[in-house]
Design a protein around this motif. Structure first.
Motif, PDB file in Angstrom:
ATOM      1  N   PRO A  49       0.840  -1.201   0.000  1.00  0.00           N
ATOM      2  CA  PRO A  49       0.000   0.000   0.000  1.00  0.00           C
ATOM      3  C   PRO A  49       0.879   1.257   0.000  1.00  0.00           C
ATOM      4  O   PRO A  49       1.950   1.274   0.610  1.00  0.00           O
ATOM      5  CB  PRO A  49      -0.791  -0.112   1.304  1.00  0.00           C
ATOM      6  N   ALA A  50       0.424   2.289  -0.686  1.00  0.00           N
ATOM      7  CA  ALA A  50       1.190   3.539  -0.786  1.00  0.00           C
ATOM      8  C   ALA A  50       1.533   4.092   0.590  1.00  0.00           C
ATOM      9  O   ALA A  50       2.639   4.593   0.803  1.00  0.00           O
ATOM     10  CB  ALA A  50       0.402   4.561  -1.592  1.00  0.00           C
ATOM     11  N   LYS A  51       0.612   3.976   1.540  1.00  0.00           N
ATOM     12  CA  LYS A  51       0.878   4.529   2.871  1.00  0.00           C
ATOM     13  C   LYS A  51       2.079   3.846   3.525  1.00  0.00           C
ATOM     14  O   LYS A  51       2.854   4.489   4.222  1.00  0.00           O
ATOM     15  CB  LYS A  51      -0.354   4.426   3.763  1.00  0.00           C
ATOM     16  N   ASP A  52       2.267   2.559   3.272  1.00  0.00           N
ATOM     17  CA  ASP A  52       3.413   1.845   3.846  1.00  0.00           C
ATOM     18  C   ASP A  52       4.722   2.282   3.198  1.00  0.00           C
ATOM     19  O   ASP A  52       5.747   2.419   3.869  1.00  0.00           O
ATOM     20  CB  ASP A  52       3.243   0.332   3.692  1.00  0.00           C
ATOM     21  N   ILE A  53       4.695   2.509   1.881  1.00  0.00           N
ATOM     22  CA  ILE A  53       5.894   2.962   1.179  1.00  0.00           C
ATOM     23  C   ILE A  53       6.278   4.356   1.648  1.00  0.00           C
ATOM     24  O   ILE A  53       7.446   4.642   1.917  1.00  0.00           O
ATOM     25  CB  ILE A  53       5.667   2.930  -0.349  1.00  0.00           C
ATOM     26  N   LEU A  54       5.287   5.229   1.782  1.00  0.00           N
ATOM     27  CA  LEU A  54       5.567   6.588   2.258  1.00  0.00           C
ATOM     28  C   LEU A  54       6.097   6.576   3.690  1.00  0.00           C
ATOM     29  O   LEU A  54       7.015   7.314   4.033  1.00  0.00           O
ATOM     30  CB  LEU A  54       4.311   7.453   2.153  1.00  0.00           C
ATOM     31  N   ARG A  55       5.524   5.744   4.515  1.00  0.00           N
ATOM     32  CA  ARG A  55       5.989   5.639   5.903  1.00  0.00           C
ATOM     33  C   ARG A  55       7.438   5.149   5.943  1.00  0.00           C
ATOM     34  O   ARG A  55       8.267   5.685   6.673  1.00  0.00           O
ATOM     35  CB  ARG A  55       5.082   4.683   6.677  1.00  0.00           C
ATOM     36  N   ALA A  56       7.764   4.152   5.135  1.00  0.00           N
ATOM     37  CA  ALA A  56       9.128   3.610   5.106  1.00  0.00           C
ATOM     38  C   ALA A  56      10.125   4.629   4.568  1.00  0.00           C
ATOM     39  O   ALA A  56      11.286   4.649   4.988  1.00  0.00           O
ATOM     40  CB  ALA A  56       9.171   2.337   4.263  1.00  0.00           C
ATOM     41  N   GLU A  63       4.375  16.910   2.044  1.00  0.00           N
ATOM     42  CA  GLU A  63       5.100  16.899   0.773  1.00  0.00           C
ATOM     43  C   GLU A  63       4.318  16.136  -0.295  1.00  0.00           C
ATOM     44  O   GLU A  63       4.309  16.518  -1.458  1.00  0.00           O
ATOM     45  CB  GLU A  63       6.474  16.261   0.940  1.00  0.00           C
ATOM     46  N   VAL A  64       3.664  15.070   0.109  1.00  0.00           N
ATOM     47  CA  VAL A  64       2.883  14.263  -0.835  1.00  0.00           C
ATOM     48  C   VAL A  64       1.682  15.057  -1.318  1.00  0.00           C
ATOM     49  O   VAL A  64       1.382  15.081  -2.507  1.00  0.00           O
ATOM     50  CB  VAL A  64       2.428  12.943  -0.169  1.00  0.00           C
ATOM     51  N   ALA A  65       1.009  15.753  -0.406  1.00  0.00           N
ATOM     52  CA  ALA A  65      -0.171  16.530  -0.768  1.00  0.00           C
ATOM     53  C   ALA A  65       0.191  17.673  -1.718  1.00  0.00           C
ATOM     54  O   ALA A  65      -0.588  18.036  -2.590  1.00  0.00           O
ATOM     55  CB  ALA A  65      -0.839  17.070   0.486  1.00  0.00           C
ATOM     56  N   ALA A  66       1.396  18.247  -1.566  1.00  0.00           N
ATOM     57  CA  ALA A  66       1.811  19.382  -2.383  1.00  0.00           C
ATOM     58  C   ALA A  66       2.398  18.953  -3.731  1.00  0.00           C
ATOM     59  O   ALA A  66       2.588  19.784  -4.607  1.00  0.00           O
ATOM     60  CB  ALA A  66       2.848  20.213  -1.619  1.00  0.00           C
ATOM     61  N   PHE A  67       2.678  17.672  -3.924  1.00  0.00           N
ATOM     62  CA  PHE A  67       3.300  17.167  -5.148  1.00  0.00           C
ATOM     63  C   PHE A  67       2.316  17.242  -6.308  1.00  0.00           C
ATOM     64  O   PHE A  67       1.139  16.928  -6.173  1.00  0.00           O
ATOM     65  CB  PHE A  67       3.759  15.727  -4.922  1.00  0.00           C
ATOM     66  N   ASP A  68       2.773  17.654  -7.465  1.00  0.00           N
ATOM     67  CA  ASP A  68       1.928  17.730  -8.654  1.00  0.00           C
ATOM     68  C   ASP A  68       1.939  16.377  -9.359  1.00  0.00           C
ATOM     69  O   ASP A  68       2.830  16.085 -10.161  1.00  0.00           O
ATOM     70  CB  ASP A  68       2.420  18.835  -9.588  1.00  0.00           C
TER      71      ASP A  68
END
Length: 86
Positions: A49-56, A63-68
């Protein structure tokens, strides 16, 4: 608004490995980098899941919310298609 179907590519593309090599070359000496890249190419695909990759990766959610994200998507007939992005 309905949920958009995401179609992942069935395997990494060469650009994914080139990007991985560039990143690894910042962290390791050339010989170690080549060995890691060989292992990466031989490794089976895995999904998380994306949340696990971002956490790792210790990426801040701000930063993720601001990414285009629009520059990293391409439309196909059945939804959005994304590369694996090593």
């Amino acid at each position: 608004m309905g949920k958009t179907k995401i179609n992942w590519l069935s395997s990494p593309v060469d650009n994914d490995y080139i990007s991985a090599e560039r990143y690894l070359s910042l962290l390791f000496k050339p010989r170690k980098c080549r060995k890691l890249l060989q292992k990466l190419r031989a490794a089976p695909m895995s999904e998380y899941p994306a949340k696990d990759i971002l956490r790792a990766s210790r990426t801040a959610m701000s930063e993720v919310a601001a990414f285009d994200w629009s520059h990293h998507q391409c439309r196909s007939g059945s939804g959005l298609t994304f590369g694996h992005g090593l």
